[in-house]
Enzyme design. Structure first.
Site, short mmCIF file in Angstrom:
data_model
loop_
_atom_site.label_atom_id
_atom_site.label_comp_id
_atom_site.label_asym_id
_atom_site.label_seq_id
_atom_site.Cartn_x
_atom_site.Cartn_y
_atom_site.Cartn_z
N ASP A 71 0.63 -1.54 -0.02
CA ASP A 71 -0.12 0.20 -0.64
C ASP A 71 0.71 0.93 0.31
OD1 ASP A 71 0.99 -0.17 2.79
OD2 ASP A 71 -0.82 -1.11 3.53
N ASN A 140 -7.18 -2.84 14.30
CA ASN A 140 -8.52 -3.72 14.10
C ASN A 140 -8.76 -4.63 13.20
OD1 ASN A 140 -7.43 -2.28 11.60
ND2 ASN A 140 -9.09 -0.09 11.97
N HIS A 142 -6.85 -4.82 10.64
CA HIS A 142 -6.80 -4.34 9.12
C HIS A 142 -5.61 -5.20 8.37
CE1 HIS A 142 -4.85 -0.63 9.75
NE2 HIS A 142 -3.87 -1.24 9.47
N GLU A 147 -9.54 -1.80 5.91
CA GLU A 147 -10.49 -1.61 6.86
C GLU A 147 -10.78 -2.46 7.05
OE1 GLU A 147 -8.44 -0.14 8.83
OE2 GLU A 147 -7.87 1.72 8.30
#
Ligand code: GLP
Length: 249
Positions: A71, A140, A142, A147
């Site tokens: 990314d 979280n 990801h 996400e």
């Protein structure tokens, strides 16, 4: 696809880095022209330092490999010191003999994000696909910048970051304050990542314990993107004891 995530628990983060570097070096030695997927964030920094050390000791050469990164922040060009291109250049690429033209990081300053993402997917396919993709995991759950809510077959695209990811990346390790963090990123999709022939996910520290437990023991669900690796045929989590602390025994 059938499989179950394999989990290797190491005593501490240093051992995680050594294990991961060994796994990568072994894969490169088995196939010196391999395609290696890479991750950013603080977790893989130790692994990159180990690989640089192994290269210096002439134990491994990166000269024939091709790399793809997960990314990049949208709006940052590769010279920005918080861009993932800059991170990779300074943490790994400049310390080993990988050919710069064989390293692929999405261009966060591209004028057309959709074209940039499509070209990246095409390049992965043209390279023969990723042999081993190294991943981290967000608090979280990801993976890359997928996400919670990202679909299992998502592809490389422009995404919005959640506030928790923005906060996690502005705790002083990278950006100094939340307002400095770009709100969007270009991210490979979960479908893109799942196509890798093998996956090695690293997690260290207690802040990752819940995400690791949800990914390994929880439901196969977009609520925890890393759980969408559960049916991958060759996925290993390499974690330290703190990150493993909530796993079912
Ligand atoms: C960022 C990256 C992810 C990385 C995650 C965890 O959001 N896009 O690829 O896995 O953070 O980072 P860290 O290793 O710094 O905890």
């Amino acid at each position: 696809m059938a499989g179950a995530v394999k989990v290797k628990v190491c005593k501490e983060a240093k051992e995680v880095a050594e294990q991961a570097a060994q796994m990568i070096a072994k894969a490169i030695k088995a196939n010196p022209r391999m395609v290696l997927g890479l991750a950013t964030g603080s977790t893989p920094e130790g692994t990159y330092a180990e690989l640089a050390k192994m290269h210096k000791a002439k134990e491994v050469s990166f000269a024939g490999i091709t790399t793809f990164n997960l990314d990049e922040y949208w709006g940052l060009d590769g010279d920005h010191d918080q861009s993932y291109r800059y991170f990779m250049n300074t943490r790994l690429f400049e310390k080993v003999d990988v050919r710069p033209w064989n390293t692929n990081v999405l261009n966060g300053a591209a004028t057309n994000p959709m074209l940039e993402c499509q070209a990246f997917e095409t390049k992965i396919l043209a390279s023969g696909g990723v042999d081993l993709w190294l991943l981290g995991i967000g608090g979280n759950g990801h993976i890359a910048f997928n996400e919670p809510g990202s679909s299992v077959d998502s592809r490389t695209r422009l995404v919005s970051l959640t506030q928790s990811t923005i906060d996690a990346n502005s705790d002083g390790r990278f950006f100094k304050k939340a307002s400095d963090v770009p709100r969007c990123a270009l991210s490979t999709g979960i479908g893109t990542i799942r196509e890798a022939r093998s996956i090695v996910l690293l997690a260290t520290g207690e802040k990752k314990a819940q995400a690791v437990a949800d990914a390994v023991n929880g439901a196969f669900s977009p609520d925890c993107p890393a759980s969408l690796l559960q049916d991958h045929p060759a996925c290993t989590f390499v974690v330290d004891e703190a990150a493993a602390s909530l796993l079912k025994k």
